[in-house]
Design a protein around this motif. Sequence first.
Motif, PDB file in Angstrom:
ATOM      1  N   VAL A  14      -9.122   2.160   0.818  1.00 58.27           N
ATOM      2  CA  VAL A  14      -8.715   2.666   2.074  1.00 58.27           C
ATOM      3  C   VAL A  14      -9.701   2.941   3.006  1.00 58.27           C
ATOM      4  N   VAL A  15     -10.666   3.755   2.718  1.00 63.48           N
ATOM      5  CA  VAL A  15     -12.047   4.124   3.404  1.00 63.48           C
ATOM      6  C   VAL A  15     -12.645   2.624   4.207  1.00 63.48           C
ATOM      7  N   ILE A  20      -4.344   2.081   4.977  1.00 63.37           N
ATOM      8  CA  ILE A  20      -3.759   2.034   3.720  1.00 63.37           C
ATOM      9  C   ILE A  20      -2.926   0.598   3.531  1.00 63.37           C
ATOM     10  N   THR A  21      -2.594   0.088   4.665  1.00 63.28           N
ATOM     11  CA  THR A  21      -2.124  -1.223   4.649  1.00 63.28           C
ATOM     12  C   THR A  21      -3.105  -2.237   4.347  1.00 63.28           C
ATOM     13  N   THR A  30       1.425  -2.890  -3.219  1.00 63.55           N
ATOM     14  CA  THR A  30       2.349  -2.376  -2.368  1.00 63.55           C
ATOM     15  C   THR A  30       1.761  -1.331  -1.458  1.00 63.55           C
ATOM     16  N   VAL A  31       2.175  -1.184  -0.285  1.00 63.32           N
ATOM     17  CA  VAL A  31       1.757   0.128   0.404  1.00 63.32           C
ATOM     18  C   VAL A  31       2.182   1.372  -0.149  1.00 63.32           C
ATOM     19  N   SER A  32       3.347   1.517  -0.545  1.00 63.93           N
ATOM     20  CA  SER A  32       3.822   2.393  -1.182  1.00 63.93           C
ATOM     21  C   SER A  32       3.030   3.037  -2.443  1.00 63.93           C
ATOM     22  N   LEU A  57      -7.426   6.801   9.930  1.00 63.20           N
ATOM     23  CA  LEU A  57      -7.761   7.925   8.851  1.00 63.20           C
ATOM     24  C   LEU A  57      -8.976   8.390   8.935  1.00 63.20           C
ATOM     25  N   HIS A  58      -9.087   9.803   8.685  1.00 57.14           N
ATOM     26  CA  HIS A  58     -10.579  10.489   8.836  1.00 57.14           C
ATOM     27  C   HIS A  58     -10.751  11.396   7.573  1.00 57.14           C
TER      28      HIS A  58
END
Length: 299
Positions: A14-15, A20-21, A30-32, A57-58
Amino acid sequence: MKITLDELQTLIAVVDTGSITAASAQLAQTVSATSRSLSRLEEKLETTLLRRTTRRLHLTEEGSEFLLQARSIIHSVDQAEEQMAARRNRPAGRLRVDAATPFMLHVIVPLLDGFSTRYPEVQLELNSNEGVTDLLEKRTDVAFRIGTLKDSTLHARPVGVSRLRILASPSYLERYGSPSKPSELAQHRLLGFTQPESLNDWPLHDAQGNVVHIEPSTASSSGETLSQMALAGMGIVCLSDFMTHEHRRSGALIELFADTKLDVRQPINAVYYRNTALAARIVCFVDYVIAALKNKPFR
């Protein structure tokens, strides 16, 4: 607490991808599922690692500190897996490879199927950049660079050399004629690079004996873009053999000044940091590329 490696890898993905996508696509889930994994990690740690806004995102301060530990843990696991694989003479693990788009498309990509068949446990991650990238910043294991190297902190293995040639399509030459001497290039449409300027030095001498430096009618940062423009009859270009030899062989591009051009050959090197413990997967990949290119016509 029982934090899992999957949760650590989710945070890192994610970072690194910035969303997240994008992380979900990289992790093939999946994204979820990615969002739930991230939430579980924060619940186990009883702290917020990432602040989410509608645009980005931070990392929180706690998140930044934990990310360093997460990377260290994943790196240690990768090393352990690699050491065990090396015992079985089977290189394994993720290998991040960087190269300019034309070299990636014309040289590296055609070799991937054979390499993956021979070394199925090596997971390739390919990135293309037109400029020189920071290997540490981009978390790159090995990069292929064309031209003279300037970074002395890098270790380099020669892969080959590739000649520069001045080329145009038959349709362009039929429409505008073929220049017979360097001074006539000024009357033609010239395709060149936005940067670095040295790529607009063509392998010719002018009447005073100086290397010809052209002012492009149209410029691009990408050699692949320039190649496609030349094929479309949009101008004269100077490109390396590794990306044009098939077009020259088919007659889609015609070499100009064949008898008078300078014999300029660009070195091609595989580079990595000197202080890197050379992983088996890097060695096997570079060895494979060098062996595969040994008899290529652009060497």
